[in-house]
Design a protein around this motif. Sequence first.
Motif, PDB file in Angstrom:
ATOM      1  N   TYR A  68       0.799  -1.223   0.000  1.00 37.36           N
ATOM      2  CA  TYR A  68       0.000   0.000   0.000  1.00 37.36           C
ATOM      3  C   TYR A  68       0.839   1.283   0.000  1.00 37.36           C
ATOM      4  O   TYR A  68       0.282   2.378  -0.030  1.00 37.36           O
ATOM      5  CB  TYR A  68      -0.954   0.020   1.203  1.00 37.36           C
ATOM      6  N   SER A  69       2.168   1.171   0.026  1.00 43.69           N
ATOM      7  CA  SER A  69       3.008   2.368  -0.057  1.00 43.69           C
ATOM      8  C   SER A  69       2.653   3.130  -1.331  1.00 43.69           C
ATOM      9  O   SER A  69       2.489   2.545  -2.391  1.00 43.69           O
ATOM     10  CB  SER A  69       4.482   1.985  -0.107  1.00 43.69           C
ATOM     11  N   GLY A  70       2.529   4.440  -1.211  1.00 42.16           N
ATOM     12  CA  GLY A  70       2.220   5.265  -2.372  1.00 42.16           C
ATOM     13  C   GLY A  70       0.738   5.466  -2.625  1.00 42.16           C
ATOM     14  O   GLY A  70       0.352   6.248  -3.476  1.00 42.16           O
ATOM     15  N   TYR A  71      -0.116   4.749  -1.906  1.00 41.09           N
ATOM     16  CA  TYR A  71      -1.573   4.922  -2.021  1.00 41.09           C
ATOM     17  C   TYR A  71      -2.055   5.757  -0.839  1.00 41.09           C
ATOM     18  O   TYR A  71      -1.539   5.619   0.275  1.00 41.09           O
ATOM     19  CB  TYR A  71      -2.289   3.564  -2.023  1.00 41.09           C
ATOM     20  N   HIS A  72      -3.067   6.594  -1.075  1.00 40.99           N
ATOM     21  CA  HIS A  72      -3.550   7.502  -0.040  1.00 40.99           C
ATOM     22  C   HIS A  72      -5.073   7.483   0.065  1.00 40.99           C
ATOM     23  O   HIS A  72      -5.764   7.235  -0.914  1.00 40.99           O
ATOM     24  CB  HIS A  72      -3.077   8.924  -0.336  1.00 40.99           C
ATOM     25  N   PHE A  73      -5.548   7.753   1.273  1.00 42.06           N
ATOM     26  CA  PHE A  73      -6.980   7.889   1.511  1.00 42.06           C
ATOM     27  C   PHE A  73      -7.475   9.184   0.887  1.00 42.06           C
ATOM     28  O   PHE A  73      -6.750  10.178   0.828  1.00 42.06           O
ATOM     29  CB  PHE A  73      -7.284   7.927   3.019  1.00 42.06           C
ATOM     30  N   GLY A  74      -8.740   9.162   0.437  1.00 38.66           N
ATOM     31  CA  GLY A  74      -9.378  10.352  -0.104  1.00 38.66           C
ATOM     32  C   GLY A  74     -10.715  10.582   0.581  1.00 38.66           C
ATOM     33  O   GLY A  74     -11.198   9.750   1.347  1.00 38.66           O
ATOM     34  N   GLU A  75     -11.332  11.692   0.286  1.00 32.74           N
ATOM     35  CA  GLU A  75     -12.628  12.047   0.855  1.00 32.74           C
ATOM     36  C   GLU A  75     -13.645  10.949   0.574  1.00 32.74           C
ATOM     37  O   GLU A  75     -13.681  10.378  -0.506  1.00 32.74           O
ATOM     38  CB  GLU A  75     -13.101  13.363   0.251  1.00 32.74           C
ATOM     39  N   SER A  76     -14.482  10.661   1.558  1.00 31.94           N
ATOM     40  CA  SER A  76     -15.506   9.636   1.393  1.00 31.94           C
ATOM     41  C   SER A  76     -16.880  10.216   1.675  1.00 31.94           C
ATOM     42  O   SER A  76     -17.014  11.371   2.073  1.00 31.94           O
ATOM     43  CB  SER A  76     -15.247   8.469   2.351  1.00 31.94           C
ATOM     44  N   ALA A  77     -17.890   9.382   1.498  1.00 33.50           N
ATOM     45  CA  ALA A  77     -19.260   9.767   1.840  1.00 33.50           C
ATOM     46  C   ALA A  77     -19.392   9.966   3.346  1.00 33.50           C
ATOM     47  O   ALA A  77     -20.372  10.541   3.808  1.00 33.50           O
ATOM     48  CB  ALA A  77     -20.230   8.688   1.367  1.00 33.50           C
ATOM     49  N   TYR A  78     -18.400   9.506   4.114  1.00 34.48           N
ATOM     50  CA  TYR A  78     -18.440   9.579   5.573  1.00 34.48           C
ATOM     51  C   TYR A  78     -17.488  10.617   6.135  1.00 34.48           C
ATOM     52  O   TYR A  78     -17.290  10.694   7.341  1.00 34.48           O
ATOM     53  CB  TYR A  78     -18.137   8.202   6.167  1.00 34.48           C
ATOM     54  N   GLY A  79     -16.843  11.400   5.287  1.00 34.00           N
ATOM     55  CA  GLY A  79     -16.015  12.485   5.784  1.00 34.00           C
ATOM     56  C   GLY A  79     -14.619  12.519   5.199  1.00 34.00           C
ATOM     57  O   GLY A  79     -14.266  11.741   4.315  1.00 34.00           O
ATOM     58  N   THR A  80     -13.818  13.444   5.727  1.00 31.75           N
ATOM     59  CA  THR A  80     -12.478  13.663   5.211  1.00 31.75           C
ATOM     60  C   THR A  80     -11.384  13.325   6.221  1.00 31.75           C
ATOM     61  O   THR A  80     -10.204  13.415   5.886  1.00 31.75           O
ATOM     62  CB  THR A  80     -12.290  15.133   4.797  1.00 31.75           C
ATOM     63  N   ARG A  81     -11.741  12.954   7.412  1.00 30.80           N
ATOM     64  CA  ARG A  81     -10.695  12.662   8.409  1.00 30.80           C
ATOM     65  C   ARG A  81      -9.794  11.543   7.887  1.00 30.80           C
ATOM     66  O   ARG A  81     -10.251  10.446   7.580  1.00 30.80           O
ATOM     67  CB  ARG A  81     -11.319  12.260   9.739  1.00 30.80           C
ATOM     68  N   GLY A  82      -8.511  11.836   7.747  1.00 34.00           N
ATOM     69  CA  GLY A  82      -7.538  10.887   7.222  1.00 34.00           C
ATOM     70  C   GLY A  82      -7.256  11.069   5.738  1.00 34.00           C
ATOM     71  O   GLY A  82      -6.387  10.403   5.191  1.00 34.00           O
ATOM     72  N   ALA A  83      -7.968  11.977   5.062  1.00 34.57           N
ATOM     73  CA  ALA A  83      -7.734  12.207   3.631  1.00 34.57           C
ATOM     74  C   ALA A  83      -6.294  12.669   3.428  1.00 34.57           C
ATOM     75  O   ALA A  83      -5.784  13.509   4.163  1.00 34.57           O
ATOM     76  CB  ALA A  83      -8.706  13.242   3.091  1.00 34.57           C
ATOM     77  N   GLY A  84      -5.618  12.066   2.448  1.00 36.54           N
ATOM     78  CA  GLY A  84      -4.231  12.397   2.160  1.00 36.54           C
ATOM     79  C   GLY A  84      -3.221  11.539   2.906  1.00 36.54           C
ATOM     80  O   GLY A  84      -2.047  11.527   2.576  1.00 36.54           O
TER      81      GLY A  84
END
Length: 139
Positions: free
Chosen positions: A65-81
């Motif tokens: 998973y290195s190089g992959y990032h979380f993005g905005e979801s239907a449940y919020g942005t906490r952790g995005a990026g």
Amino acid sequence: MRIRKLLAAATVAGTVLTAGVATTGTASASNLADCQGGQYVCLYYNSSSSGYGAVFVQGSDISDYSGYHFGESAYGTRGAGVSVKNNAASVDSWYAGSFTVYYNSGYRNCSYACQTIPDYGFRDLNSTMKNNNAAGFFG
């Protein structure tokens, strides 16, 4: 979570009956959240008790998973990026088969730890796997 999935399936089935043909446009993002309607899994930054937060949508095997990032979801942005590697807390599967999250990179190695999510299942990752996810494999 199971009720949410059944309602989404019923909505799609109703659309097929009334429209005659289902198209990708029928299951719009305004009606479905994140992974619904496809053969994907969603890894969430937070567990269900913390409101899920940002999402990573996975549709194929990833050995690191290195190089992959979380993005905005239907449940919020906490952790995005934030990096997906070693930061996922829950998994929502819309895949018609099992999906396994691995502790180590180079999936298919459960020598230390892994957790399997059943088809169309949702799980908060267990205490060993939460924030210790390095790979994911559809099986």
